[in-house]
Design a protein around this motif. Structure first.
Motif, mmCIF file in Angstrom:
data_model
loop_
_atom_site.group_PDB
_atom_site.id
_atom_site.type_symbol
_atom_site.label_atom_id
_atom_site.label_comp_id
_atom_site.label_asym_id
_atom_site.label_seq_id
_atom_site.Cartn_x
_atom_site.Cartn_y
_atom_site.Cartn_z
ATOM 1 N N ASN A 38 0.805 -1.213 0.000
ATOM 2 C CA ASN A 38 0.000 0.000 0.000
ATOM 3 C C ASN A 38 0.843 1.271 0.000
ATOM 4 O O ASN A 38 0.316 2.358 0.051
ATOM 5 N N TYR A 76 -10.136 -3.312 9.989
ATOM 6 C CA TYR A 76 -10.656 -4.422 9.190
ATOM 7 C C TYR A 76 -12.176 -4.396 9.288
ATOM 8 O O TYR A 76 -12.738 -4.048 10.322
ATOM 9 N N GLU A 77 -12.836 -4.780 8.184
ATOM 10 C CA GLU A 77 -14.276 -4.588 8.050
ATOM 11 C C GLU A 77 -15.043 -5.891 7.947
ATOM 12 O O GLU A 77 -14.769 -6.729 7.097
ATOM 13 N N HIS A 85 -6.598 -4.168 14.167
ATOM 14 C CA HIS A 85 -5.612 -5.235 14.325
ATOM 15 C C HIS A 85 -4.602 -4.809 15.385
ATOM 16 O O HIS A 85 -3.882 -3.820 15.206
ATOM 17 N N GLU A 126 -7.897 -10.988 11.773
ATOM 18 C CA GLU A 126 -7.222 -12.032 10.999
ATOM 19 C C GLU A 126 -8.135 -12.639 9.934
ATOM 20 O O GLU A 126 -7.670 -13.293 9.008
ATOM 21 N N GLN A 127 -9.439 -12.430 10.059
ATOM 22 C CA GLN A 127 -10.405 -13.044 9.145
ATOM 23 C C GLN A 127 -10.989 -12.069 8.129
ATOM 24 O O GLN A 127 -11.329 -12.472 7.020
ATOM 25 N N TRP A 128 -11.147 -10.822 8.500
ATOM 26 C CA TRP A 128 -11.850 -9.849 7.665
ATOM 27 C C TRP A 128 -10.888 -9.069 6.784
ATOM 28 O O TRP A 128 -9.699 -8.942 7.086
ATOM 29 N N PRO A 129 -11.404 -8.467 5.696
ATOM 30 C CA PRO A 129 -10.549 -7.668 4.806
ATOM 31 C C PRO A 129 -10.229 -6.297 5.401
ATOM 32 O O PRO A 129 -11.004 -5.730 6.170
ATOM 33 N N ASN A 130 -9.092 -5.799 4.997
ATOM 34 C CA ASN A 130 -8.637 -4.468 5.402
ATOM 35 C C ASN A 130 -9.515 -3.409 4.747
ATOM 36 O O ASN A 130 -9.928 -3.561 3.613
ATOM 37 N N ILE A 131 -9.796 -2.339 5.487
ATOM 38 C CA ILE A 131 -10.542 -1.202 4.939
ATOM 39 C C ILE A 131 -9.661 0.031 5.087
ATOM 40 O O ILE A 131 -9.089 0.268 6.147
ATOM 41 N N THR A 132 -9.537 0.805 4.003
ATOM 42 C CA THR A 132 -8.638 1.956 4.013
ATOM 43 C C THR A 132 -9.314 3.262 3.607
ATOM 44 O O THR A 132 -8.679 4.306 3.626
#
Length: 156
Positions: A38, A76-77, A85, A126-132
């Motif tokens: 990123n 994370y979303e 995290h 650890e399970q969900w996607p990153n949100i930026t």
């Protein structure tokens, strides 16, 4: 790279940083920047390994104002909740005042009745996607703002 960190890196050489950028610079000084997919992130885990935690008030509201100011993209979303995290949070405290429902706590200020959210944030990050980037809150967020004990409504 987050917008906050990008603005900070752009204003430093010119010497025209905003007060918020100056505050971020002071919090982040003496930290090593390393590159990732990123852009850049800060190396290591904060000052004393403390983290911030998203608590009960976020469930079924999911405001994302906090995401936009995070210099290390550690949110994370999930379907109706955000988490931080703990190994990525640098304890900069920029996210806490941005939350319109006061759902973000410093680890040492987490209310007793929300202690389980510390582990929940770690597990779900650890399970969900990153949100930026900031998104709209959930459509019925007003119905859920300030309602206590929403853990039963958390969608994983």
């Amino acid at each position: 790279m987050t917008k906050t960190l990008k603005k900070l890196l752009e204003c430093l050489p010119a010497g025209n940083c905003t007060p918020a950028a100056d505050q971020a610079r002071d919090k982040l000084k003496n930290r090593a920047l390393v590159s990732n997919q990123n852009g850049f992130v800060l190396a290591g885990n904060g000052w004393g390994k403390m983290t911030f935690i998203v608590g009960d008030n976020c469930i079924r509201c999911k405001h994302t104002d906090c995401v936009e100011v995070c210099p290390v993209d550690c949110f994370y979303e999930g379907p109706n909740f955000l988490v931080i995290h703990p190994d990525e949070c640098i304890d900069c405290a920029l996210c806490e005042p941005e939350c319109p429902v006061d759902a973000i706590y410093a680890e040492d200020e987490l209310p007793e009745d929300q202690q389980e959210f510390l582990q929940l944030n770690a597990d779900l990050a650890e399970q969900w996607p990153n949100i930026t980037e900031k998104k709209d809150p959930l459509p019925d967020y007003e119905d859920w703002t300030d309602k206590p004990n929403k853990l039963q409504y958390l969608e994983r």
